[in-house]
Design an enzyme around this catalytic site. Sequence first.
Site, PDB file in Angstrom:
ATOM      1  N   ASP A 103       0.829  -1.204   0.000  1.00  0.00           N
ATOM      2  CA  ASP A 103       0.000   0.000   0.000  1.00  0.00           C
ATOM      3  C   ASP A 103       0.865   1.256   0.000  1.00  0.00           C
ATOM      4  OD1 ASP A 103      -2.123  -1.709   0.347  1.00  0.00           O
ATOM      5  OD2 ASP A 103      -2.234  -1.394   2.516  1.00  0.00           O
TER       6      ASP A 103
HETATM    7  N1  URA Z   1      -1.327  -5.803   3.975  1.00  0.00           N
HETATM    8  C1  URA Z   1      -1.765  -4.541   3.957  1.00  0.00           C
HETATM    9  O1  URA Z   1      -2.780  -4.224   4.552  1.00  0.00           O
HETATM   10  N2  URA Z   1      -1.065  -3.644   3.277  1.00  0.00           N
HETATM   11  C2  URA Z   1       0.102  -3.912   2.637  1.00  0.00           C
HETATM   12  O2  URA Z   1       0.706  -3.024   2.056  1.00  0.00           O
HETATM   13  C3  URA Z   1       0.542  -5.232   2.665  1.00  0.00           C
HETATM   14  C4  URA Z   1      -0.186  -6.177   3.340  1.00  0.00           C
END
Ligand code: URA
Length: 231
Positions: A103
């Site tokens: 993310d």
């Molecule tokens: N899980 C999440 O919520 N975000 C990420 O970036 C990776 C795994």
Amino acid sequence: MDRLDKLVAQYSDYSRKDVRKLVKEKRIEVNGVPALSFDEKIGEEDLVMLDGEPILRKRRILAVLNKPMGFVTSTEDPRDRTVMELVPKEWMKMGVYPVGRLDKDTEGLLIFTNDGALAHCLISPKNGIEKEYYVEHTGSVEKEDIAAFRAGMVLDDETLKPALLIPMEKGKSRVVVTEGKYHQVRRMMAIRGMDVTYLKRIREGKLALGSLEVGKWKELEPGEEAELLGK
Ligand code: URA
């Protein structure tokens, strides 16, 4: 060792026949001097230039970035900066792209490669490659939360594979998953009533992020590729 004409034809728009002409016209240089002959032998370390531009030999690249916050994992985005802005220019020309995603606000281990087969292997759910995260969160982890992770939580009507929730100290835990669903760790924690305030991927397969600084790259050695695949 490659022959000059073969190499230039492979990595430019010119044919091997054209290369003979280019050599005669002194438009090709090897290590700063005009090429002597179209069949000159070229080693890995030799720098070949055509009209003053380096001929970049495409090689297989497998590298890890410690992704900083604020970058989205995609090749283009109308609003946000993308991780592609962090990729060295010469790698861009060799077709390097991110494998899986983190993310925008997640930091940590993100793999890049130009090897499609390897990328497929890394993201295929069949291979169940572990991904470990360091998580800072609100609330505290109870036995029931650990059991819920282990039992396989339900996200979007789908039962996830068993995952590990390992409390470290209050508000800090580690989470290990083998899938890569959208916002998976944040949503799993939210279901158990804990909001994630900081998330960092610290391991994929047996490959740990280690002391690699945020924003820095590390190219993987052949042995480390096996670690990545958990072998
Ligand atoms: N899980 C999440 O919520 N975000 C990420 O970036 C990776 C795994």
